[in-house]
Design an enzyme around this catalytic site. Structure first.
Site, PDB file in Angstrom:
ATOM      1  CB  SER A 141      -0.899  -0.003   1.234  1.00 30.54           C
ATOM      2  OG  SER A 141      -1.770   1.119   1.224  1.00 30.54           O
ATOM      3  CG  HIS A 194      -4.330   4.957  -2.294  1.00 28.93           C
ATOM      4  ND1 HIS A 194      -5.392   4.243  -2.823  1.00 28.93           N
ATOM      5  CD2 HIS A 194      -3.874   4.230  -1.249  1.00 28.93           C
ATOM      6  CE1 HIS A 194      -5.571   3.137  -2.124  1.00 28.93           C
ATOM      7  NE2 HIS A 194      -4.661   3.087  -1.174  1.00 28.93           N
ATOM      8  CG  ASN A 221      -4.122  -1.760  -1.194  1.00 33.13           C
ATOM      9  OD1 ASN A 221      -5.160  -2.411  -1.322  1.00 33.13           O
ATOM     10  ND2 ASN A 221      -3.190  -2.062  -0.328  1.00 33.13           N
ATOM     11  CB  VAL A 222      -1.739  -4.891  -5.312  1.00 36.25           C
ATOM     12  CG1 VAL A 222      -2.184  -4.202  -6.594  1.00 36.25           C
ATOM     13  CG2 VAL A 222      -0.262  -4.628  -5.061  1.00 36.25           C
ATOM     14  N   GLY A 279      -4.860  -5.289  15.018  1.00 37.99           N
ATOM     15  CA  GLY A 279      -3.648  -5.096  15.809  1.00 37.99           C
ATOM     16  C   GLY A 279      -2.424  -4.854  14.966  1.00 37.99           C
ATOM     17  N   GLY A 280      -2.618  -4.268  13.802  1.00 37.81           N
ATOM     18  CA  GLY A 280      -1.497  -3.951  12.924  1.00 37.81           C
ATOM     19  C   GLY A 280      -0.629  -2.843  13.502  1.00 37.81           C
TER      20      GLY A 280
END
Length: 306
Positions: free
Chosen positions: A98, A112, A114-115, A264-265
Site C-alpha cells: 500500500s 494512492h 494498493n494491491v 492489531g497492525g
C-alpha cells in the site's frame, strides 16, 4: 465460492509484492533526486510483520510511504467478518503493498495505490481467498490531460482481462472513494477491486500484478509534467485544506485502515498514508470562477475520461 482447482501459492504472491515495493521505491527515489527511502522492518506480536519504506521532506515529495505487510492470526477482526460472516472462526493471512504519495507542489496530485491478497482457512474445508486493490488520483488543481492519461493507463491495465473490466472497476472506484458526509468524491478516481477470485488463482493474480505494474506508468509522467510549475501561498493553502479530505476518508471509510487497526497492525505503518501537513477551515468556499472552484465544478464529478 472460488471457482478453480488451483490452490493459491502464497509464497509467489509475497515474492511479487516485495519486488513491487522495491521497484516503486527505486522509481520514485530516482525522480526525487538526492533523497532515498528509509526502510523500517517490523514484527507484529500476534503474527507476521512487514517493511515500511518512507521518504520524508524530499525535493518533490513532502511525504511518500510504501508499505509491505504480511500478517496472520487465528481470528479475523470485525471489519473483515461484518460482510463475510462465513469467515468467522477461520485463521487468516493478509498481505499487500500500500502506498500514498503526498507531493510538495500543489500542482502535482496526491496518489494512492494498493494491491493485496487475503486467505482464510479452516481444517477440513476449502480455503476462502481473494485479491483486491487499485489506484486513485487526488489532484488539487485539475488538468484534463493528466486525468485522461491516468484513466487511459488504468484502462490499459485492465484490457487483457476483458472489455468490461475497466468500466466495472472504474465505477467501483468512483463509488468507493466517496465522502458521503461531504457529498463529494475524494478525487478523480481510477480503479478499485476487491473479493476477486472467480477467475481462478492464476488469472486473478495476473490481474493484481497488472494493476501493481501500471501504477508508475500512470503516475510518474504526471509528476514529471507538473513538478516545475511555480506556486505560492494561495496554492499551498488550498492543498493543505484539501488534504483534510484525505484524512477524513482514511479514518472514516477506508477498509484497509480499519482492518489494520482492528487486527492489531502496526499503527505507524497504517497511518503513514496521512499527509504531514493539513488544514481545516470552518465552512470555507472557493471563490467563484477560480482555479480552486474549477476543481469542484469540473473534476470532482464521476465521469468518463477515456
Amino acid at each position: 465460492m472460488n471457482s478453480n482447482n488451483t490452490l493459491p501459492d502464497i509464497e509467489v504472491v509475497k515474492k511479487y509484492l516485495l519486488q513491487l515495493q522495491k521497484n516503486i521505491c527505486n522509481a520514485l527515489a530516482k525522480e526525487d533526486a538526492g533523497k532515498t527511502f528509509v526502510e523500517d522492518e517490523w514484527q507484529r506480536e500476534q503474527g507476521g510483520g512487514g517493511k515500511s519504506c518512507v521518504l520524508a521532506d524530499g525535493n518533490i515529495f513532502e511525504s511518500a510511504g510504501i508499505n509491505f505487510s504480511h500478517v496472520f492470526g487465528g481470528k479475523l477482526p470485525a471489519s473483515a467478518t461484518a460482510h463475510r460472516p462465513e469467515l468467522a472462526g477461520r485463521s487468516f493471512q493478509a498481505m499487500g503493498v500500500s502506498l500514498v504519495m503526498h507531493p510538495k507542489n500543489p500542482y502535482i496530485p496526491t496518489s494512492h495505490a494498493n494491491v493485496r491478497f487475503f486467505i482464510a482457512e479452516k481444517e477440513g474445508e476449502d480455503p476462502v481467498w481473494w485479491f483486491g486493490g487499485g489506484f486513485d488520483l487526488t489532484p488539487y488543481y485539475g488538468y484534463a490531460e493528466d486525468v485522461k492519461h491516468w484513466h487511459q493507463v488504468s484502462k490499459e491495465a485492465c484490457e487483457p482481462f476483458g472489455d468490461d473490466v475497466y468500466p466495472k472497476y472504474k465505477k467501483w472506484c468512483d463509488e468507493y472513494f466517496y465522502l458521503k458526509h461531504r457529498n463529494e468524491p475524494r478525487g478523480v478516481g481510477g480503479l478499485f477491486f476487491d473479493d476477486l477470485n472467480e477467475w481462478g488463482f492464476e488469472k486473478s493474480f495476473a490481474f493484481m500484478q497488472s494493476i501493481g505494474d501500471h501504477y508508475i506508468k500512470a503516475y510518474l509522467p504526471i509528476v514529471q509534467k507538473r513538478k516545475h510549475i511555480e506556486y505560492g501561498e494561495r496554492e499551498r493553502d488550498f492543498q493543505l485544506y484539501r488534504r483534510g479530505r484525505y484524512v477524513e476518508f482514511n479514518l472514516v471509510y477506508d477498509r484497509g485502515t480499519l482492518f489494520g487497526l482492528q487486527s492489531g497492525g502496526r499503527t505507524e505503518s497504517i497511518l503513514m498514508s496521512m499527509p504531514p501537513n493539513v488544514r481545516w477551515r470552518y465552512n470555507w468556499q472557493p471563490e467563484a470562477g477560480s482555479a480552486e472552484a474549477e476543481l469542484y465544478e469540473k473534476y470532482l464529478k464521476a465521469q468518463d475520461w477515456v
